[in-house]
Design a protein around this motif. Sequence first.
Motif, PDB file in Angstrom:
ATOM      1  N   GLU A  63       0.960  -1.196   0.064  1.00 40.61           N
ATOM      2  CA  GLU A  63      -0.058   0.140  -0.231  1.00 40.61           C
ATOM      3  C   GLU A  63       0.863   1.121  -0.145  1.00 40.61           C
ATOM      4  N   MET A  64       2.213   1.168   0.482  1.00 33.98           N
ATOM      5  CA  MET A  64       3.079   2.253   0.673  1.00 33.98           C
ATOM      6  C   MET A  64       3.736   2.569  -0.377  1.00 33.98           C
ATOM      7  N   MET A  65       3.891   1.623  -1.326  1.00 35.09           N
ATOM      8  CA  MET A  65       4.730   1.691  -2.586  1.00 35.09           C
ATOM      9  C   MET A  65       4.449   2.952  -3.269  1.00 35.09           C
ATOM     10  N   THR A  66       5.579   3.617  -3.972  1.00 28.46           N
ATOM     11  CA  THR A  66       5.510   4.812  -4.757  1.00 28.46           C
ATOM     12  C   THR A  66       6.074   4.457  -6.040  1.00 28.46           C
ATOM     13  N   GLU A  67       5.818   5.439  -7.057  1.00 28.93           N
ATOM     14  CA  GLU A  67       6.752   4.860  -8.456  1.00 28.93           C
ATOM     15  C   GLU A  67       8.231   5.337  -8.188  1.00 28.93           C
ATOM     16  N   GLY A  68       8.953   4.436  -8.726  1.00 30.42           N
ATOM     17  CA  GLY A  68      10.450   4.421  -8.764  1.00 30.42           C
ATOM     18  C   GLY A  68      11.014   2.970  -8.591  1.00 30.42           C
ATOM     19  N   VAL A  69      12.108   2.969  -8.159  1.00 28.59           N
ATOM     20  CA  VAL A  69      12.882   1.863  -8.027  1.00 28.59           C
ATOM     21  C   VAL A  69      12.505   1.014  -6.776  1.00 28.59           C
TER      22      VAL A  69
END
Length: 165
Positions: free
Chosen positions: A44-50
């Motif tokens: 749920e906390m994932m954001t765009e990026g690596v």
Amino acid sequence: MKRCFLIGLAMGIALPAMADPAAIQHISADLPGPVEFEAPEALEMMTEGVVLLDLRIAPELAPGILMADGSSGSLEACDFGPVDADTVRVATGSNHMLLDVRMGRPDQHAANLLSCNYDPSLILEDGFGHISRLKGCFLAHAIAIPTAVQWRLNPLPASACSFGD
């Protein structure tokens, strides 16, 4: 003008490989998560990026597999060890989060692995005790869809996540 475009394109391709180690998201989760019908907090906390991903997936949420030739499969009757897949469709436990993970070519994305692992705690009368594991280095992109988000994780070389040669 064409030269500037090519330099910009090359820099855009190289940027993920030069990711700041502090900017790498380490996402480790067990599926299903602790709350029924919700994805685990780490997802749920994932954001765009690596993203350096490590998911342990229980048999009831076994991922769907798409092969390079377009055929599909599952891990229902998995053999223990690595599983060949082009794209892995992960059930997150939530109807509001879809997760498609592109594995990449093994020679270029050696950090990425889908495997079927033995887990004696999951042995049942009609099962043989396995858990799926999805690990690797990816570039996460969110696609907004009505009432949900679809995450597409594209493969990166291990060096983009600050490990490997």
